[in-house]
Design a protein around this motif. Sequence first.
Motif, mmCIF file in Angstrom:
data_model
loop_
_atom_site.group_PDB
_atom_site.id
_atom_site.type_symbol
_atom_site.label_atom_id
_atom_site.label_comp_id
_atom_site.label_asym_id
_atom_site.label_seq_id
_atom_site.Cartn_x
_atom_site.Cartn_y
_atom_site.Cartn_z
ATOM 1 N N PHE A 1 3.175 19.025 13.085
ATOM 2 C CA PHE A 1 2.972 16.936 12.527
ATOM 3 C C PHE A 1 4.006 16.802 11.439
ATOM 4 N N SER A 2 4.598 15.664 11.070
ATOM 5 C CA SER A 2 5.671 15.390 10.488
ATOM 6 C C SER A 2 6.237 14.566 9.527
ATOM 7 N N PRO A 3 5.835 14.195 8.728
ATOM 8 C CA PRO A 3 6.078 12.999 8.065
ATOM 9 C C PRO A 3 7.174 11.732 8.944
ATOM 10 N N GLY A 4 7.138 11.234 9.376
ATOM 11 C CA GLY A 4 7.654 9.918 9.699
ATOM 12 C C GLY A 4 8.410 9.367 9.250
ATOM 13 N N PRO A 5 9.234 8.239 9.146
ATOM 14 C CA PRO A 5 9.889 7.129 8.048
ATOM 15 C C PRO A 5 9.238 5.818 7.239
ATOM 16 N N GLU A 6 8.208 5.685 7.635
ATOM 17 C CA GLU A 6 7.252 5.290 7.106
ATOM 18 C C GLU A 6 6.275 6.074 5.892
ATOM 19 N N SER A 7 6.575 7.315 7.030
ATOM 20 C CA SER A 7 5.274 8.335 5.601
ATOM 21 C C SER A 7 5.692 9.049 4.871
ATOM 22 N N LEU A 8 5.404 9.128 3.698
ATOM 23 C CA LEU A 8 5.598 10.410 2.725
ATOM 24 C C LEU A 8 5.831 11.663 3.151
ATOM 25 N N SER B 1 0.611 -1.156 -0.210
ATOM 26 C CA SER B 1 0.051 -0.034 0.177
ATOM 27 C C SER B 1 0.520 1.019 0.022
ATOM 28 N N PHE B 2 2.467 0.863 -0.447
ATOM 29 C CA PHE B 2 2.796 2.623 -0.661
ATOM 30 C C PHE B 2 2.099 3.757 -1.521
ATOM 31 N N GLY B 3 2.096 4.456 -0.270
ATOM 32 C CA GLY B 3 1.595 5.604 -1.665
ATOM 33 C C GLY B 3 -0.270 6.156 -1.180
ATOM 34 N N LEU B 4 -1.192 4.777 -0.445
ATOM 35 C CA LEU B 4 -1.941 5.187 -0.338
ATOM 36 C C LEU B 4 -2.184 5.498 1.602
ATOM 37 N N TRP B 5 -2.921 5.892 1.519
ATOM 38 C CA TRP B 5 -3.595 6.947 3.165
ATOM 39 C C TRP B 5 -4.098 5.697 3.987
ATOM 40 N N THR B 6 -3.392 6.302 4.989
ATOM 41 C CA THR B 6 -3.696 5.454 6.760
ATOM 42 C C THR B 6 -4.169 6.800 7.537
ATOM 43 N N LEU B 7 -4.990 6.177 8.870
ATOM 44 C CA LEU B 7 -5.037 6.642 9.547
ATOM 45 C C LEU B 7 -3.180 5.966 10.465
ATOM 46 N N PRO B 8 -2.753 6.881 11.298
ATOM 47 C CA PRO B 8 -1.291 6.373 11.897
ATOM 48 C C PRO B 8 -1.657 5.082 12.771
ATOM 49 N N ALA B 9 -0.973 4.408 13.160
ATOM 50 C CA ALA B 9 -1.278 2.475 13.535
ATOM 51 C C ALA B 9 -0.585 1.511 13.125
ATOM 52 N N GLY B 10 -0.375 0.496 13.892
ATOM 53 C CA GLY B 10 0.625 -0.246 13.744
ATOM 54 C C GLY B 10 0.548 -1.656 14.691
ATOM 55 N N TYR B 11 1.072 -2.182 15.039
ATOM 56 C CA TYR B 11 0.597 -3.511 15.887
ATOM 57 C C TYR B 11 1.128 -3.180 17.408
#
Lengths: 290, 290
Positions: A229-236, A166-176
């Motif tokens: 806010f600003s993109p972290g390493p996993e966000s464009l 899902s590179f380049g697609l939008w998401t809410l910030p979330a993870g395991y």
Amino acid sequence: MLKAIQNLGSSTTTTTTTTTTTGFVASFYRLKPPHATTTSAFVSVSSSLLSYYSPRTRPIKPLLFLTRKTRSLEPVRAQTRSESKMDGTSSSSSVAVHSSGSVRKINFCQWCGGQTKHDIPDGEEKMRAICTVCGKITYQNPKMVVGCLIEHDNKVLLCKRNIQPSFGLWTLPAGYLEIGESAAEGAIRETWEEAHAEVEVVSPFAHLDIPLIGQTYIIFLAKLRKPHFSPGPESLECQLFSLDDIPFDSLAFSSMAVTLKLYIEDVKAGSRKFHYGTINKRYFTMHFLY
Amino acid sequence: MLKAIQNLGSSTTTTTTTTTTTGFVASFYRLKPPHATTTSAFVSVSSSLLSYYSPRTRPIKPLLFLTRKTRSLEPVRAQTRSESKMDGTSSSSSVAVHSSGSVRKINFCQWCGGQTKHDIPDGEEKMRAICTVCGKITYQNPKMVVGCLIEHDNKVLLCKRNIQPSFGLWTLPAGYLEIGESAAEGAIRETWEEAHAEVEVVSPFAHLDIPLIGQTYIIFLAKLRKPHFSPGPESLECQLFSLDDIPFDSLAFSSMAVTLKLYIEDVKAGSRKFHYGTINKRYFTMHFLY
């Protein structure tokens, strides 16, 4: 499309059904328990035959079918890492893992290195990986994905993914969720990692199970402690979207599309409810072993 | 006793604190989010220094301390299998597993049988077990325990355990969520297995994290479809208790004591809320690796 909706609620529920263009049906249950002064919402999202555990008719029986269709969700293009990675590997490929298939992949005991056999242990009803040397069982259980729906100036914060899938697609910030943290702490951590946003959790918002891939999404409403806010390493990139501008045609995960649709409905209704429900997808087959 | 309470709510919260005789402090947050027409409740139960993830002051900072004490919970005698078994083995011993310690126990790759090393992978911040042969990472994540709080004739159904640990003590019917089922389905299944009770889930009631042992309790309000129940293999007996007669001095799990206390409060208040919170115990030390 087969529409099978799990009725978790009582006869007091009211139901609306939502169909996506990419293969799932969402049904939203609003119910008011006896004596309740508050309202919870049940959600069920399905496109495969949703079966329901019944102790009387084991192993399974199909459930209620609903036909009332009121509106459409926008497409959700991709299945995601979070919604596919079940076996704990670092692979980013989209893998459907059934309840039995996942166990079959466990070939060795992680404690002693002995070979495993796949059998139903005494007193249990489900196939497990059992070490032939030390006898220990490697249990596999669903994982929790935790995240934040951040409200700010009538907008919500989304992150554009900088990683596959899902590179380049939008998401809410979330993870395991990690061991050692609460769900809220995990959601705050993931929000920092992906959006460098410092947030305060306001309330639990949604619990969405995806049984077919062994995942549960726990989403909190949150607010920015500071408007930075600003993109972290996993966000464009990270961006605040007004509700009319949410990019439903380029969201990474069906769970996020459901969450955002529920949120928009709540905003329109002038309230925030806690939502519980299930997402099932057509490209999975459901297997119950008990 | 060190009282450290995690403030997850906003300034609109009202708080009461509860002390047990066996080493944990419970604090119940009631908060009403902006615009909300419904109320959620935040719960935090702690007896160790509860630390809180802050992206600005990583790795951790201690949180709010509260002193208001309004009432006492009854003793909870035993730590339980559900609240202790973290490593997936069939051992019934009560084992405290820290976030790093659990990884250290993984000596072999479950896929290829290769030896693991314990290191922080590139792009991550947490110690993992990495296979030295195939490179796969064995992730460990918190597990969900799902159960039902069954209301029937102003009473609740409890089961006396027929298995260790906590043999002979009372619990709500609950157990580990399995892959392939939703949380509600799992709660219904566990209720059938432990109490041979056929139930209908009414609404989600509580989400209680126990970060130190990597467990999350998801409890649903439920009602009997038929007024029949009998002990399953894991139960000595099953019994309906009026709220005044709940055996708080012989409950198996602190999570159940908290759930039942919350429920009694809700009944007294004439409402049922959804509760979210955290339980921390004094006999664990908290470790954050990030």
